[in-house]
Design an enzyme around this catalytic site. Structure first.
Site, PDB file in Angstrom:
ATOM      1  N   ALA A  35       0.697  13.376  -3.772  1.00  0.00           N
ATOM      2  CA  ALA A  35      -0.668  12.749  -4.585  1.00  0.00           C
ATOM      3  C   ALA A  35      -0.961  11.630  -3.157  1.00  0.00           C
ATOM      4  CB  ALA A  35      -1.246  12.435  -5.955  1.00  0.00           C
ATOM      5  N   THR A  36      -1.569  11.443  -2.383  1.00  0.00           N
ATOM      6  CA  THR A  36      -2.010   9.902  -1.948  1.00  0.00           C
ATOM      7  C   THR A  36      -1.636   9.184  -2.440  1.00  0.00           C
ATOM      8  OG1 THR A  36      -3.345  11.236  -0.003  1.00  0.00           O
ATOM      9  CG2 THR A  36      -3.302   9.412  -0.885  1.00  0.00           C
ATOM     10  N   MET A  43       5.713   3.512  -1.028  1.00  0.00           N
ATOM     11  CA  MET A  43       5.548   3.072  -0.215  1.00  0.00           C
ATOM     12  C   MET A  43       5.522   1.512  -0.902  1.00  0.00           C
ATOM     13  SD  MET A  43       2.313   4.625   2.339  1.00  0.00           S
ATOM     14  CE  MET A  43       2.746   5.388   3.711  1.00  0.00           C
ATOM     15  N   GLU A  44       4.628   0.830  -1.798  1.00  0.00           N
ATOM     16  CA  GLU A  44       4.368  -0.758  -2.599  1.00  0.00           C
ATOM     17  C   GLU A  44       5.969  -0.308  -2.630  1.00  0.00           C
ATOM     18  OE1 GLU A  44       1.039  -1.495  -3.812  1.00  0.00           O
ATOM     19  OE2 GLU A  44       0.374  -0.364  -3.905  1.00  0.00           O
ATOM     20  N   GLY A  63       1.269  -5.993  -5.071  1.00  0.00           N
ATOM     21  CA  GLY A  63      -0.194  -5.664  -3.895  1.00  0.00           C
ATOM     22  C   GLY A  63      -1.333  -5.880  -4.269  1.00  0.00           C
ATOM     23  N   HIS A  70      -2.604   9.498   5.194  1.00  0.00           N
ATOM     24  CA  HIS A  70      -1.997  10.381   4.487  1.00  0.00           C
ATOM     25  C   HIS A  70      -1.833  11.172   5.560  1.00  0.00           C
ATOM     26  CE1 HIS A  70      -0.299  12.936   0.813  1.00  0.00           C
ATOM     27  NE2 HIS A  70       0.381  12.573   2.074  1.00  0.00           N
ATOM     28  N   ARG A 114       1.506  -7.926   0.629  1.00  0.00           N
ATOM     29  CA  ARG A 114       2.048  -8.365  -0.796  1.00  0.00           C
ATOM     30  C   ARG A 114       1.904  -9.746  -1.337  1.00  0.00           C
ATOM     31  NH1 ARG A 114       3.205  -4.396  -3.822  1.00  0.00           N
ATOM     32  NH2 ARG A 114       4.423  -4.907  -5.415  1.00  0.00           N
TER      33      ARG A 114
END
Length: 132
Positions: A35-36, A43-44, A63, A70, A114
């Protein structure tokens, strides 16, 4: 408080695509592929891992913004690794270059922002929303 974070700090985070992180499970699509939103979360996590050990006890990051593409689907059972590199520091604001790769190649890339927060103060302010 002053934070001493260096441009170039990097972090990683990985996962295996499973039923728990597919587009079908997230409701972001109908297929059983990575899933995106799961990719963005990975990534976070990589960005958080890049700086967390460099912050004082009681501080963390949250974040606030993502701009990622994607670009390729990943099937169940395959490993996905996200990498983040700190590319800009402006006070408490941190900007990262992020990417995600599966066993075949690049599946996503972009930027992620962030902010450094004092965890106890941040949670107190957030939890005060219940009283409104």
């Amino acid at each position: 408080m002053e934070f001493r974070l260096s441009i170039g700090l990097n972090g990683t985070k990985e996962t295996i695509v499973s039923e728990q992180n597919t587009a079908k499970t997230y409701g972001s699509g109908a297929l059983e592929v990575f899933a995106t939103p799961a990719m963005i979360g990975l990534m976070e996590g990589a960005a958080m891992n890049a700086v967390q050990s460099h912050l004082p006890v009681g501080y963390g990051t949250v974040g606030t913004w993502v701009d990622v593409k994607h670009a390729a689907a990943t099937p169940m059972g395959m490993k996905v690794t996200a990498k983040a590199e700190l590319i800009e520091v402006n006070g408490k604001r941190l900007l990262f270059q992020v990417e995600a790769r599966d066993d075949v190649g690049l599946i996503g890339e972009g930027k992620h922002e962030r902010y450094i927060v004092e965890e106890e103060k941040f949670l107190a302010k957030t939890n005060s929303k219940r009283e409104r």
